[in-house]
Write a protein that holds these residues in place. Structure first.
Motif, PDB file in Angstrom:
ATOM      1  N   GLY A 124     -17.287  32.492  78.916  1.00 37.69           N
ATOM      2  CA  GLY A 124     -17.989  34.104  79.734  1.00 37.69           C
ATOM      3  C   GLY A 124     -17.267  34.670  80.351  1.00 37.69           C
ATOM      4  N   THR A 161     -17.649  45.373  80.835  1.00 40.99           N
ATOM      5  CA  THR A 161     -17.867  45.558  79.817  1.00 40.99           C
ATOM      6  C   THR A 161     -16.912  46.685  79.258  1.00 40.99           C
ATOM      7  OG1 THR A 161     -19.299  44.809  78.961  1.00 40.99           O
ATOM      8  CG2 THR A 161     -17.827  42.877  79.499  1.00 40.99           C
ATOM      9  N   SER A 189     -12.097  32.997  76.457  1.00 44.81           N
ATOM     10  CA  SER A 189     -12.920  34.295  76.553  1.00 44.81           C
ATOM     11  C   SER A 189     -14.845  33.075  75.769  1.00 44.81           C
ATOM     12  CB  SER A 189     -12.710  34.717  75.268  1.00 44.81           C
ATOM     13  OG  SER A 189     -12.397  33.614  74.420  1.00 44.81           O
ATOM     14  N   ALA A 190     -14.043  31.467  75.678  1.00 49.76           N
ATOM     15  CA  ALA A 190     -15.510  30.502  75.928  1.00 49.76           C
ATOM     16  C   ALA A 190     -16.070  30.764  76.554  1.00 49.76           C
ATOM     17  CB  ALA A 190     -14.604  29.438  74.780  1.00 49.76           C
ATOM     18  N   TYR A 196      -4.434  39.635  72.277  1.00 47.81           N
ATOM     19  CA  TYR A 196      -5.696  38.698  72.782  1.00 47.81           C
ATOM     20  C   TYR A 196      -6.851  39.457  73.111  1.00 47.81           C
ATOM     21  CZ  TYR A 196      -9.215  36.020  75.292  1.00 47.81           C
ATOM     22  OH  TYR A 196      -9.945  35.816  76.345  1.00 47.81           O
ATOM     23  N   GLU A 197      -7.610  39.439  73.034  1.00 44.23           N
ATOM     24  CA  GLU A 197      -9.178  40.085  73.287  1.00 44.23           C
ATOM     25  C   GLU A 197      -9.801  39.586  73.784  1.00 44.23           C
ATOM     26  OE1 GLU A 197     -10.601  44.777  72.317  1.00 44.23           O
ATOM     27  OE2 GLU A 197      -9.473  43.687  71.022  1.00 44.23           O
ATOM     28  N   ASP A 198     -11.188  40.007  74.661  1.00 41.39           N
ATOM     29  CA  ASP A 198     -12.531  39.503  74.874  1.00 41.39           C
ATOM     30  C   ASP A 198     -12.687  41.184  75.481  1.00 41.39           C
ATOM     31  OD1 ASP A 198     -11.687  39.976  77.962  1.00 41.39           O
ATOM     32  OD2 ASP A 198     -11.534  37.438  77.970  1.00 41.39           O
ATOM     33  N   ASP A 199     -14.010  40.285  76.568  1.00 46.93           N
ATOM     34  CA  ASP A 199     -14.661  41.575  76.489  1.00 46.93           C
ATOM     35  C   ASP A 199     -14.057  42.151  77.704  1.00 46.93           C
ATOM     36  OD1 ASP A 199     -16.948  41.197  74.543  1.00 46.93           O
ATOM     37  OD2 ASP A 199     -18.230  39.710  76.058  1.00 46.93           O
ATOM     38  N   LYS A 252      -7.308  33.590  81.911  1.00 47.64           N
ATOM     39  CA  LYS A 252      -6.941  33.833  80.978  1.00 47.64           C
ATOM     40  C   LYS A 252      -4.987  33.257  81.531  1.00 47.64           C
ATOM     41  CE  LYS A 252      -9.968  35.703  80.118  1.00 47.64           C
ATOM     42  NZ  LYS A 252     -11.373  35.490  80.720  1.00 47.64           N
ATOM     43  N   PRO A 262      -9.171  29.235  74.606  1.00 46.44           N
ATOM     44  CA  PRO A 262      -8.883  30.244  74.686  1.00 46.44           C
ATOM     45  C   PRO A 262     -10.484  30.443  76.392  1.00 46.44           C
ATOM     46  CG  PRO A 262      -8.826  31.004  72.572  1.00 46.44           C
ATOM     47  CD  PRO A 262      -9.350  29.791  72.960  1.00 46.44           C
TER      48      PRO A 262
END
Length: 211
Positions: free
Chosen positions: A25, A32, A22-23, A70-73, A114, A20
């Motif tokens: 950053g 955020t 998100s790794a 899916y989710e990230d900051d 993404k 993903p």
């Protein structure tokens, strides 16, 4: 509801005439913060009241249900509640912005980063061979919820989802009107004072690191 949305979207697409991310950053400068206003409304109605009344803000805060993929900051990806095809999904930034042009460039960049992995996973899960990436930006373009979002719409060969696919597109004419249009857009672009240096530098660094 799905048929109504397909009709709206098709009316704007139809040609009537001549690991993903998100790794990695978030990029520098991306907020955020979660939406903080009280929400409301529903996915089937036009919502233009800012964060108050925004169904996506309610989903982000966990106040409304959604099938989260899916989710990230910076963003989330959910299944569309009125899909045009199996697996129709939305990438939604956590920062509330009513339109694409009002969304900070680093947030747009984070959302777009993404797309490759999410679209690949969605196509594999739905056994699709293609997808449409769609943004309805503004009322005339079919935007229903005024919180920036990207549509990933899985496609299969021969599904004929868009009526416009059976129509022939007209070739562009190289005339004075076209030249005036190009010059006008170029002048507007060159007059912009948007500073994308920080975001561009971050993206360039990531590209170099993956070579």
């Amino acid at each position: 509801m799905a048929q109504r949305r397909l009709a709206v979207l098709s009316s704007h697409l139809t040609q009537t005439g001549p690991a993903p991310p998100s790794a990695l950053g978030p990029p520098p400068g991306v907020s955020t913060s979660r939406c903080s206003s009280d929400g409301g409304g529903g996915g089937g109605e036009i919502e233009r009241g800012g964060e108050k009344g925004c169904v996506f803000c309610r989903i982000i805060r966990g106040e409304s249900p959604a099938f989260k993929l899916y989710e990230d900051d910076v963003c989330i990806c959910i299944l569309d509640s009125s899909p045009l095809s199996l697996g129709h999904s939305l990438i939604i930034p956590k920062l509330h912005s009513p339109s694409l042009e009002s969304t900070p460039p680093p947030v747009v960049a984070a959302m777009c980063s993404k797309i490759p992995i999410l679209s690949s996973c969605i196509m594999k899960a739905t056994q699709s061979d293609s997808f449409n990436l769609l943004v309805n930006n503004g009322l005339a373009a079919g935007q229903v919820i005024f919180h920036t979002h990207l549509h990933i719409i899985p496609r299969k060969t021969g599904d004929k989802l868009w009526p416009s696919e059976s129509l022939r597109r007209q070739p562009m004419e190289s005339n004075a009107e076209t030249v005036d249009l190009v010059n006008s857009i170029q002048d507007l672009v060159s007059s912009l004072s948007i500073d994308n240096c920080q975001c561009d530098s971050w993206i360039a660094a990531k590209i170099r690191s993956h070579k």
